[in-house]
Design a protein around this motif. Sequence first.
Motif, PDB file in Angstrom:
ATOM      1  N   ARG A  21      54.848 -57.796 -68.613  1.00  0.00           N
ATOM      2  CA  ARG A  21      55.853 -56.726 -68.626  1.00  0.00           C
ATOM      3  C   ARG A  21      55.483 -55.601 -67.673  1.00  0.00           C
ATOM      4  N   LEU A  22      54.239 -55.161 -67.734  1.00  0.00           N
ATOM      5  CA  LEU A  22      53.813 -54.061 -66.871  1.00  0.00           C
ATOM      6  C   LEU A  22      53.850 -54.461 -65.402  1.00  0.00           C
ATOM      7  N   PHE A  23      53.398 -55.652 -65.088  1.00  0.00           N
ATOM      8  CA  PHE A  23      53.444 -56.129 -63.701  1.00  0.00           C
ATOM      9  C   PHE A  23      54.880 -56.189 -63.197  1.00  0.00           C
ATOM     10  N   ALA A  24      55.779 -56.700 -64.033  1.00  0.00           N
ATOM     11  CA  ALA A  24      57.180 -56.829 -63.632  1.00  0.00           C
ATOM     12  C   ALA A  24      57.816 -55.470 -63.391  1.00  0.00           C
ATOM     13  N   GLU A  25      57.505 -54.515 -64.242  1.00  0.00           N
ATOM     14  CA  GLU A  25      58.154 -53.207 -64.176  1.00  0.00           C
ATOM     15  C   GLU A  25      57.531 -52.273 -63.138  1.00  0.00           C
ATOM     16  N   ARG A  26      56.210 -52.403 -62.901  1.00  0.00           N
ATOM     17  CA  ARG A  26      55.525 -51.433 -62.052  1.00  0.00           C
ATOM     18  C   ARG A  26      54.949 -52.014 -60.769  1.00  0.00           C
ATOM     19  N   GLY A  27      54.769 -53.332 -60.722  1.00  0.00           N
ATOM     20  CA  GLY A  27      54.144 -53.946 -59.561  1.00  0.00           C
ATOM     21  C   GLY A  27      52.714 -54.334 -59.862  1.00  0.00           C
ATOM     22  N   LEU A  28      52.260 -55.400 -59.258  1.00  0.00           N
ATOM     23  CA  LEU A  28      50.921 -55.935 -59.551  1.00  0.00           C
ATOM     24  C   LEU A  28      49.807 -54.942 -59.250  1.00  0.00           C
ATOM     25  N   ALA A  29      49.939 -54.234 -58.131  1.00  0.00           N
ATOM     26  CA  ALA A  29      48.855 -53.350 -57.705  1.00  0.00           C
ATOM     27  C   ALA A  29      48.829 -52.033 -58.471  1.00  0.00           C
ATOM     28  N   GLN A  30      49.884 -51.748 -59.229  1.00  0.00           N
ATOM     29  CA  GLN A  30      50.004 -50.441 -59.872  1.00  0.00           C
ATOM     30  C   GLN A  30      49.564 -50.436 -61.338  1.00  0.00           C
ATOM     31  N   VAL A  31      49.078 -51.560 -61.820  1.00  0.00           N
ATOM     32  CA  VAL A  31      48.733 -51.681 -63.238  1.00  0.00           C
ATOM     33  C   VAL A  31      47.238 -51.915 -63.402  1.00  0.00           C
ATOM     34  N   SER A  32      46.601 -51.093 -64.206  1.00  0.00           N
ATOM     35  CA  SER A  32      45.164 -51.236 -64.443  1.00  0.00           C
ATOM     36  C   SER A  32      44.907 -52.086 -65.682  1.00  0.00           C
ATOM     37  N   ASN A  33      43.701 -52.591 -65.782  1.00  0.00           N
ATOM     38  CA  ASN A  33      43.319 -53.359 -66.967  1.00  0.00           C
ATOM     39  C   ASN A  33      43.401 -52.502 -68.229  1.00  0.00           C
ATOM     40  N   ARG A  34      43.032 -51.248 -68.108  1.00  0.00           N
ATOM     41  CA  ARG A  34      43.101 -50.337 -69.252  1.00  0.00           C
ATOM     42  C   ARG A  34      44.540 -50.196 -69.749  1.00  0.00           C
ATOM     43  N   GLN A  35      45.490 -50.083 -68.828  1.00  0.00           N
ATOM     44  CA  GLN A  35      46.896 -49.959 -69.223  1.00  0.00           C
ATOM     45  C   GLN A  35      47.376 -51.209 -69.955  1.00  0.00           C
ATOM     46  N   ILE A  36      46.924 -52.361 -69.499  1.00  0.00           N
ATOM     47  CA  ILE A  36      47.304 -53.612 -70.150  1.00  0.00           C
ATOM     48  C   ILE A  36      46.756 -53.667 -71.576  1.00  0.00           C
ATOM     49  N   VAL A  37      45.492 -53.306 -71.730  1.00  0.00           N
ATOM     50  CA  VAL A  37      44.855 -53.319 -73.048  1.00  0.00           C
ATOM     51  C   VAL A  37      45.574 -52.368 -73.999  1.00  0.00           C
ATOM     52  N   GLU A  38      45.905 -51.177 -73.517  1.00  0.00           N
ATOM     53  CA  GLU A  38      46.596 -50.200 -74.355  1.00  0.00           C
ATOM     54  C   GLU A  38      47.995 -50.685 -74.732  1.00  0.00           C
ATOM     55  N   ALA A  39      48.709 -51.276 -73.754  1.00  0.00           N
ATOM     56  CA  ALA A  39      50.067 -51.762 -74.020  1.00  0.00           C
ATOM     57  C   ALA A  39      50.065 -52.895 -75.031  1.00  0.00           C
ATOM     58  N   ALA A  40      48.961 -53.642 -75.084  1.00  0.00           N
ATOM     59  CA  ALA A  40      48.842 -54.750 -76.037  1.00  0.00           C
ATOM     60  C   ALA A  40      48.352 -54.275 -77.402  1.00  0.00           C
ATOM     61  N   GLY A  41      48.112 -52.944 -77.528  1.00  0.00           N
ATOM     62  CA  GLY A  41      47.683 -52.396 -78.810  1.00  0.00           C
ATOM     63  C   GLY A  41      46.251 -52.699 -79.163  1.00  0.00           C
ATOM     64  N   GLN A  42      45.402 -52.884 -78.156  1.00  0.00           N
ATOM     65  CA  GLN A  42      43.997 -53.198 -78.380  1.00  0.00           C
ATOM     66  C   GLN A  42      43.137 -51.952 -78.152  1.00  0.00           C
ATOM     67  N   ALA A  43      42.197 -51.737 -79.032  1.00  0.00           N
ATOM     68  CA  ALA A  43      41.350 -50.538 -78.930  1.00  0.00           C
ATOM     69  C   ALA A  43      40.149 -50.756 -78.018  1.00  0.00           C
ATOM     70  N   ASN A  44      39.732 -51.994 -77.863  1.00  0.00           N
ATOM     71  CA  ASN A  44      38.539 -52.297 -77.086  1.00  0.00           C
ATOM     72  C   ASN A  44      38.917 -52.540 -75.626  1.00  0.00           C
ATOM     73  N   ASN A  45      38.399 -51.742 -74.714  1.00  0.00           N
ATOM     74  CA  ASN A  45      38.734 -51.864 -73.299  1.00  0.00           C
ATOM     75  C   ASN A  45      38.257 -53.171 -72.679  1.00  0.00           C
ATOM     76  N   SER A  46      37.333 -53.852 -73.330  1.00  0.00           N
ATOM     77  CA  SER A  46      36.834 -55.122 -72.796  1.00  0.00           C
ATOM     78  C   SER A  46      37.642 -56.314 -73.312  1.00  0.00           C
ATOM     79  N   ALA A  47      38.702 -56.050 -74.058  1.00  0.00           N
ATOM     80  CA  ALA A  47      39.477 -57.135 -74.672  1.00  0.00           C
ATOM     81  C   ALA A  47      40.059 -58.084 -73.636  1.00  0.00           C
ATOM     82  N   LEU A  48      40.506 -57.524 -72.514  1.00  0.00           N
ATOM     83  CA  LEU A  48      41.133 -58.373 -71.493  1.00  0.00           C
ATOM     84  C   LEU A  48      40.118 -59.343 -70.898  1.00  0.00           C
ATOM     85  N   ALA A  49      38.958 -58.816 -70.542  1.00  0.00           N
ATOM     86  CA  ALA A  49      37.920 -59.671 -69.966  1.00  0.00           C
ATOM     87  C   ALA A  49      37.452 -60.718 -70.974  1.00  0.00           C
ATOM     88  N   TYR A  50      37.364 -60.334 -72.234  1.00  0.00           N
ATOM     89  CA  TYR A  50      36.865 -61.248 -73.266  1.00  0.00           C
ATOM     90  C   TYR A  50      37.854 -62.378 -73.541  1.00  0.00           C
TER      91      TYR A  50
END
Length: 214
Positions: A21-50
């Motif tokens: 959703r974030l990539f589609a709405e904002r562009g691939l280069a404009q979205v950080s991993n932190r934003q993705i984790v927050e949008a997914a409702g995850q508290a741990n910033n390492s959730a994406l990598a894990y």
Amino acid sequence: MDTRREQAEATRELLLRAAERLFAERGLAQVSNRQIVEAAGQANNSALAYHVGSRTALIQAITRSHVEPIAERMRERVGRTRRSARPRDHVASLVLPYTEHLASLGNPSWCARFLAQVVTDPALIDVSEAVDPVLAVEFVDGSAAVWQHVAELPAAESALRRQTARVAVIHTCAEQERVAAATGAAADWSLVGEALTDALTGMLTASRHHPEGH
């Protein structure tokens, strides 16, 4: 399946869909991993990598989640139209699996806008190539059937028509999806698919113009 594994798969799916959703709405280069984790409702910033891995692995996973069901639809259509003498049937076997998949996602959806970015970003050529094998057999068979009904063309012109067809499908669908998301009115994907099929059949099978003096 144990509860822990179910929770891990559910979290991974949340991350994939939030990133899409974030990539589609904002562009691939404009979205950080932190934003993705927050949008997914995850508290741990390492959730994406894990749960997913690298940024490339993330984009590839989202892409495959759509390409695989599209390939299933295409496999069925290509097999059903294999002996047809109508070029439009073969063009439809390549176009409609995509628009039917988009219709199945409901509104809003983000697939078309996300994929439009992936296939046109030079930095992601490896990602695009990695998912090609999923569609390769069906797409090659379907394309071969189309070109059996096309007059022989110079290689450069044939390549240009193929490229034009690809761009038309990718960007028309992305724009339809964008408008649907913005207005809340679902796109008529049946109409989009049929209109694209008609237009591309005409373009691909059009006779070649020979300028005077050539």
